[in-house]
Motif scaffolding. Structure first.
Motif: not given
Length: 420
Positions: A158-161, A111-121, A396-402
């Protein structure tokens, strides 16, 4: 941010946006306990959504499905995005029978909305038992129980760039691409879940569960075990090679995994004309067009109500533009699945909130039963089957590790669609 060089399929998914709902829309999606299903008036609106179709084909190169290529794929073993912080414990097994879940497919959907979802699977797993799937389908009608009992599970990562697993530069798209770290060792039997248990004899073979250790032992590890215990190879060989072992696909002992395919994406609008469907894409089909059509028509006989027959006819007409599709992706405000039948559709109240941030879940993609034909699943009463599996994820594809667990709604046949 785009990953240049990844091809049109990633660019298409990266072009999808999450549109923020305004105040009026927030009121419209409020939970309504009396809602018995999705509004039929919304069907026409869903027709206008930009849908991306997923098709599968045998990969031309084995390296194209490795995790450093950020693939979308079906069958085989997952290409974990975060190779270290994998799901563990009871999240990896069927809640009905306790067997480790098998990998179904994964969708690379940044998702392009935020850096934390640059990679998302998104990863989908399921139990091989139709009995468990039937139980799962009934369990989902219990609105938001404290303890869910599911045989179909979805995980989001998801991961940032800039991250510790991959270069911030776009992959070259060839065999020279390498991950930065080897990742956690995986089960030698299924190649799917973290191998956090050792063979007590050779101390080399790893397993995700005692069940898979027993299955591997009976399948031949009993003979290999002594040789491994005398070999200089250590259980930390992956780390010693600095990740070189991860360049190749892992060897898996299990023979029950589904065959592995690469997933390609195309916009549904490309199939709006008869010429595109008939001439450009039929030659790439792994299933003969007439076989798909005959199978779809035969399913019509299983529906007793006129409403289901009408709904199925509408579904078949739309799917018939590209009958080889196995996945429909549309993550935008107000998007909905294309339901094959009327019965067994969830109401807004049936879709839970995000278990991590408490926000709304939104529809992201659905899996079609055509996938089972590619996997060679038999067509009998005991075999897996579904009308569609709709996947809902945190808006929101909320953030977090793993890995965070998302929600899947299973729609089966009319005879078992109503809660008991």
């Amino acid at each position: 941010m785009d990953i240049n060089g990844k091809g049109d399929s990633v660019d298409e998914l990266k072009g999808l946006r999450i549109t923020n709902l305004d105040d009026d829309d927030d009121e419209n999606i409020a939970v309504d306990e009396d809602d018995n299903g999705e509004d039929e008036d919304d069907d026409d609106e869903e027709e206008q959504e930009s849908v991306i179709l997923g098709f599968i084909e045998k990969p031309e190169h084995s390296w194209s499905l490795l995790r450093q290529q950020f693939p979308s794929k079906a069958g085989g073993v997952p290409a974990w995005l975060d190779p270290d912080n994998l799901p563990t414990g009871m999240t990896c097994v069927c809640d009905a029978c306790g067997e480790p879940l098998q990998f179904l497919l994964q969708v690379y959907a940044p998702l392009v909305e935020k850096d934390s979802t640059f990679h998302r699977t998104l990863f989908v797993f399921m139990c091989l038992s139709m009995k468990c799937l039937l139980r799962d389908q009934h369990e989902q009608w219990k609105r938001h129980p404290d303890k869910q009992s599911r045989s179909v599970k979805v995980f989001r990562c998801q991961l940032p760039r800039a991250n510790s697993f991959y270069s911030s530069k776009p992959p070259e798209g060839n065999a020279t691409d390498k991950p930065l770290t080897p990742g956690a060792p995986l089960c030698n039997w299924c190649g799917t879940w973290k191998g956090d248990k050792f063979c007590s004899s050779c101390k080399v073979a790893r397993y995700c569960s005692q069940k898979h250790q027993v299955m591997h032992w009976r399948a031949g590890h009993k003979l290999e075990c002594q040789q491994l215990s005398l070999s200089p190879q250590s259980s930390d060989s992956n780390a010693c090679h600095g990740g070189v072992a991860q360049i190749k696909a892992p060897k898996v002992a299990s023979k029950s995994l589904w065959p592995e395919y690469e997933m390609k994406n195309e916009h549904e609008s490309e199939y709006d004309t008869e010429m595109s469907g008939d001439e450009e894409h039929t030659d790439n089909s792994l299933i003969p067009r007439n076989k798909v059509d005959d199978t779809m028509k035969s399913l019509m006989d299983t529906f007793e109500g006129d409403g289901d027959k009408k709904s199925w006819a509408s579904f078949q007409e739309r799917i018939g533009k590209a009958p080889e599709q196995v996945l429909r992706y549309c993550r935008s405000a107000g998007s909905k699945p294309l339901w094959p039948i009327l019965g067994g559709r969830p109401s807004k109240a049936d879709i839970p909130i995000c278990g991590y941030c408490g926000g709304h879940l939104c529809f992201e993609f659905q899996i079609l039963p055509q996938l089972l034909y590619y996997f060679g699943v038999k067509n009998d009463a005991e075999s897996l089957d579904w009308a569609t599996i709709a996947v809902y994820t945190c808006e929101a594809s909320c953030e977090g590790v793993g890995y965070k667990q998302e929600f899947a709604w299973v729609q089966l046949g009319t005879a078992i669609n109503c809660p008991s």
